[in-house]
Design an enzyme around this catalytic site. Sequence first.
Site, PDB file in Angstrom:
ATOM      1  N   HIS A  85       0.865  -1.183   0.000  1.00 19.53           N
ATOM      2  CA  HIS A  85       0.000   0.000   0.000  1.00 19.53           C
ATOM      3  C   HIS A  85       0.895   1.224   0.000  1.00 19.53           C
ATOM      4  O   HIS A  85       1.591   1.501   0.982  1.00 19.53           O
ATOM      5  CB  HIS A  85      -0.914   0.006   1.227  1.00 19.53           C
ATOM      6  CG  HIS A  85      -1.712   1.287   1.336  1.00 19.53           C
ATOM      7  ND1 HIS A  85      -2.543   1.705   0.338  1.00 19.53           N
ATOM      8  CD2 HIS A  85      -1.765   2.238   2.301  1.00 19.53           C
ATOM      9  CE1 HIS A  85      -3.101   2.853   0.690  1.00 19.53           C
ATOM     10  NE2 HIS A  85      -2.631   3.203   1.874  1.00 19.53           N
ATOM     11  N   ASP A 118      -7.500   1.595   2.611  1.00 19.06           N
ATOM     12  CA  ASP A 118      -7.064   2.538   3.639  1.00 19.06           C
ATOM     13  C   ASP A 118      -7.961   3.746   3.852  1.00 19.06           C
ATOM     14  O   ASP A 118      -7.867   4.385   4.889  1.00 19.06           O
ATOM     15  CB  ASP A 118      -5.635   3.006   3.339  1.00 19.06           C
ATOM     16  CG  ASP A 118      -4.951   3.618   4.556  1.00 19.06           C
ATOM     17  OD1 ASP A 118      -5.345   3.282   5.688  1.00 19.06           O
ATOM     18  OD2 ASP A 118      -4.013   4.405   4.388  1.00 19.06           O
TER      19      ASP A 118
END
Length: 1006
Positions: free
Chosen positions: A47, A171
Site C-alpha cells: 500500500h 485505507d
Amino acid sequence: MDRSVCLLLFLAIGITCVTAQSCGYQKCHSLPIKPGMINVHLVPHTHDDVGWLKTVDQYYYGANTTIQRAGVQYILDGVIPQLEANPKRRFIYVEMAFFKRWWDEQDEDMHSRVKKLVNEGRLEFINGGWCMNDEASTHYNAIIDQMTLGLQFLNTTFGDCGRPLVAWHIDPFGHSREQASLFAQMGYDGFFFARLDYQDKANRLKLQNMEEIWRGSPNDLGKVADLFTGALFGPLYTPPPGLCFELLCHDPPVQDDPKLHDYNVDERVKTAENRSMEQAKHYHTDHIMWTMGSDFHYQAANIWFKNMDKLIKYTNAGNKVNLLYSTPSCYVYHKNQAADVKWNNNNTDDFFPYADKAHSFWSGYFTSRPAIKGYVRECNNFLQVCKQLEVIAGPMPFTNGGPSSQTFREAMAVAQHHDAVSGTEKQHVANDYAMRLHAGAVECQEVVSHALASKMKKGSVDPPAAQFCSYLNISICATTEENDRFSVTVYNPLARQVTGHYLRLPVNGQSYTVSAPNGKPVQTQMLKVTAQTAKVRGPRGNATSELVFPVTVEALGFSTYLITKATGRASRSLFMPQVETNVVSMMIPQSPMMREDTEIHNEHLSLIFDSTTGLLKTITNLKTKLILNVQQAFHWYNSSTGNNDDSTQKSGAYIFRPNDTEPLPITTKGSVITKVVTGELVQEVHQVFSDWVTQVIRLYAGQRYAELEWTVGPIPFKDGLGKEIITRFDSDMQTDNKFYTDSNGREILERQLNHRLTWKLNQTEPVAGNYYPVNSRIFIKDKSRQLTVLTDRSQGGSSLKNGSLELMVHRRMFYDDNFGVGEALNESGVFGDGLVARGKHYLMLESPADSSQLHRNLGEQLYMAPAVSFTPNTFSTQDWSNNFNMAYSALKRELPASVHLLTLELSEEDTALLRLEHQYQAADGGTPQTVSLQGLFEPFEVVTSSVEELTLGANIHAEKLERLSWNTNEGTTGNVSQQCWDPSSATVSLKPMQICTLRFHVKRRW
C-alpha cells in the site's frame, strides 16, 4: 507456441514471441484449489500512499528517511525478478501515479518482461486509479477523472490484461455509497476495504456478513450499481498476526533446516492453520483471503516470497488448509462460483462515520485543512474549463511537451488521495500538494488564454493576452486595480446559459462604466472593501472598493465585458446605471427599546435580523410565502486533549472528539451587526462575532438563495484550548431527528440521529458519532419547508437536535491524535499566525417538492462556476467590437436542465471524450432524457460513425463488458445493460443518475 521453440527462434532470427494470455479470470482457472479444504488466497501487496508523511517524490525515491524508510521504486525493482523466479507467485499493484513514473524510467527489456508477467496474470493491477482516493472529501467529478487517468494509462500500455477487475480501497477512512456506484459503473466485479466501524464489524462477523452485494443506487440505477463488496478480516490490510515477513516486521521467518536449534516449521504451520480456521468461520464458502503486505512493504521482496513459498509448501503438506498465491480478482471469481450461496443485498447505506474504537470517530478529517479542501474544489472547476477549451479550440502547438492540461490532470488526481484532500497529511506534504496544483493551474492558464484568443479573433489583430486573478475572494487583482480600462472575459463551462451571475472586482476608482457584449450599459454597484478583507489580504493588495455587476454567458462559451473608470459624475450619467450603495446603519449598542429588526430582501427572499443580537431571525420565501424562524450563529467545540476519565483519545487531523456535547458561542457583546448595505444589485449584512470570526450575508437581485461568506481565523491559541468551529442554524422545524446529506455530490442519503441502518448502534460520542461528510449540500425538512445549505468545499455536518443543522468550517488543535501523522493540526497562515479560512454557504428555503431540482442546479453552478480572465484594454469599445468576437457559444443548442455536461476533454489530438450525466434522481422528478449529438457543437462535428460507448472509466467498450452475476436474496444481479448510445439516431438516452461515456473523432469546421 512452445516456449523452447520461441527461444530458439529468438536466438536464430530475432523474433520476439508473445506468450499466450491468461489474464482476466482465465488466470484463476489454473489455481491449485482444493475442494473441501479452506482455500486461503495469499495476496502479496504493497500500500503506497501518494503522499502522507512524505511528499510524492520523497516516497517514490525513498528520500527523507528521517521520517520514514519508504521508496516505491525499490519495491517495483525488487518484485519483478521475484515473480519471474517462480511462476506460481503473484503480486498486485494499485497506485498508477507511482507505477507510471517507474514505467517511464524502464528500458524496453524491462517493458517486455513486465508485459509478460501482466499477460500471464502474475502481476495484476487492482483498482488502477492514479491514487486510492478519499471517499468523504472528494467530489464525484474528480473521482471519475483520477480513475480515468490511471485506467486509460493501463489500457494503452497493457491492453485488456491491464484492466483491473476489482476495486481496492483498503485505507480510506470510511466508504461512501456513491463510490460503490461509480466502481460498479466502471465495470468492477468486486470492492474490498479494511476500515469499517468496530461495532459494525463485530456484528458482521457474528452474522457471517463480511461480504455482501452493496446496492450503490437502489432507487435509480438499480442493479447496474450493485457491487460485490468485502470487508477485510484484518487487522486492517496487514497479514494475519504472526505471519508478516517484511524486513522490519518482528514475526519469525520459516526456519526449515531440521539441524537448526530454532527449527520452527511445525509452529509456523500451526499458526497458519489456526489463523485460517479462525477467519473461515466468519465467511461463506471455503475461500478466504489474506492480505500479505502493508504500507510500503516489499522493498526487500525476496524475503517475503522466500518465506511465503515455504509457508505454502509446509502448510499444504497437511490436510486442513490449502494456501495459494492469488489475487483479489481470483478470490472474487471463486466466491462467485459458489452456486449454493445467496448473498445479502440489503445494504443501501454507506460506511460513515468510521470509528475504530468507542471514542475514536474519524469525522474530524471531513473538515481538516479547509483551505486546501477549498483549493482542490476550485482547481477541479478550472481543470474542467481547461479541458473543454482544449477540445473547443484545438490543442496548442506542442513544443517540448506543453502547455496542456496534462500536468493539471495529474496534480488534481494526486490531490484526491486519501491523505491529500482529506487533510490528514503532514504540513510540508500539504504544501507540496498545493504547489503541484498551482503549477498545473498556471500551465492551464496558458491553454485557456490561447483558446479564448483563438475564438475571439476575427481578423489579423490578436486580442491581448489574458491575465488571471487567483485571489478575487480577498479582493486582489492587479489588472483591475491598476488600470483605468480593462476587459473581463467570462467563460461558462455549463451546457446552459448562465444569467445573473455576479462579478465582484477589486478597484481603486469611485465610479466605473461596464459595457456588455452587445454594447449596452450594464448596471453596477460600488462597495467598500471591508476591514476584514483588508486584514486578511495584508500588503498583497490595495483596492479600496469592489465593483459589482451581473453577467450573462452563453452555454459552453464566453462573454467579454469592457470596463472603464468614470472621470466624474457627468461622465457616469452618460451610461447611467451605476446604483448608489447606502450604508443603512452602523450598529451602535443602544437601548433595546430603541431598536428595530433589520431586513434585507430581493424579489425571492426576505431575511430579518434580530434587533438585539444582530443574528438571523427569520427567512421568508416571498414567492411561496413560506416562513422559517431560524437563528444562525458560530460556535466552537473544545477539542479533547485525552484527559477524560473514559478515554485518552485526543482530537486531531483524523479524529473529532469534543470535550462537551454543547458548543460554546462565539460572539461579541451586544449586536453582531456592524453594517447594513443596501443597493439595487446586492444587499449585505456585515456581522462581527469576534475579532477572528466575521460574516457577510448577501442577497443579490434575482437569486433564490442567500450567500453567507464566512471568514474564520486565526483561531486563537493563547488560552491553550483546541477549537473546532461550526456554523449552526436553529429553526422551528420538527424534523424527527432526521437530516440529509449528499454522497460525493450526487445522490442524497437520509441520516438519523444516533442510528445506523444495518446495525444497532451503541452511541459513545453523541456529537462526533453523528457527523457525516457534506460534499455539496445538507438539508433538513418538515412537511412544508426545506432548509438547504450548499457548500463550496467538503465539510463535516450534522443535525444534533430537531430543527438544527450545523457545519464545521475550521479546526485548530494542540495535539496529534496518534493515528500516524505525528503532528498537531495547527496550520500557519501567510503571516505565520494561524490559518485564516474564507468560504461560502448558500442558503435556500423552499418546499420539499421544489427543493430537489433547485439545489441540484445550484450545486452544478457552484462546482462548475464561470472562469474569469482579464486584459488591460487599449482599444475603444468600437475597435474591440470590430476586431474581436465579444460573445461565443460552442453549443448550437443547450442541453436540458436535467442533463449535465460532465466531461469534455481531448483523448488524442482529434479524439474527444464526452460524458453526459442525468443529474436528477427519480425522487427529484427526474425523467428519461434524450440528447442528439448531430449538430450539437459549433466548432466541430461529432463523427457519429466513430462513436464508441465506454464504461465510466473510459477503458472498456460498453458492449464488451461482462460483469459477474451473483445470486442474492432477491434474485440475480450482474451483467445488466447500461448502454445509452443509439448509433441509428445518433442520440444519447439517459435515465435518472445515469452517466453516458462516449469517445469519438472530431471533424473541425476550419
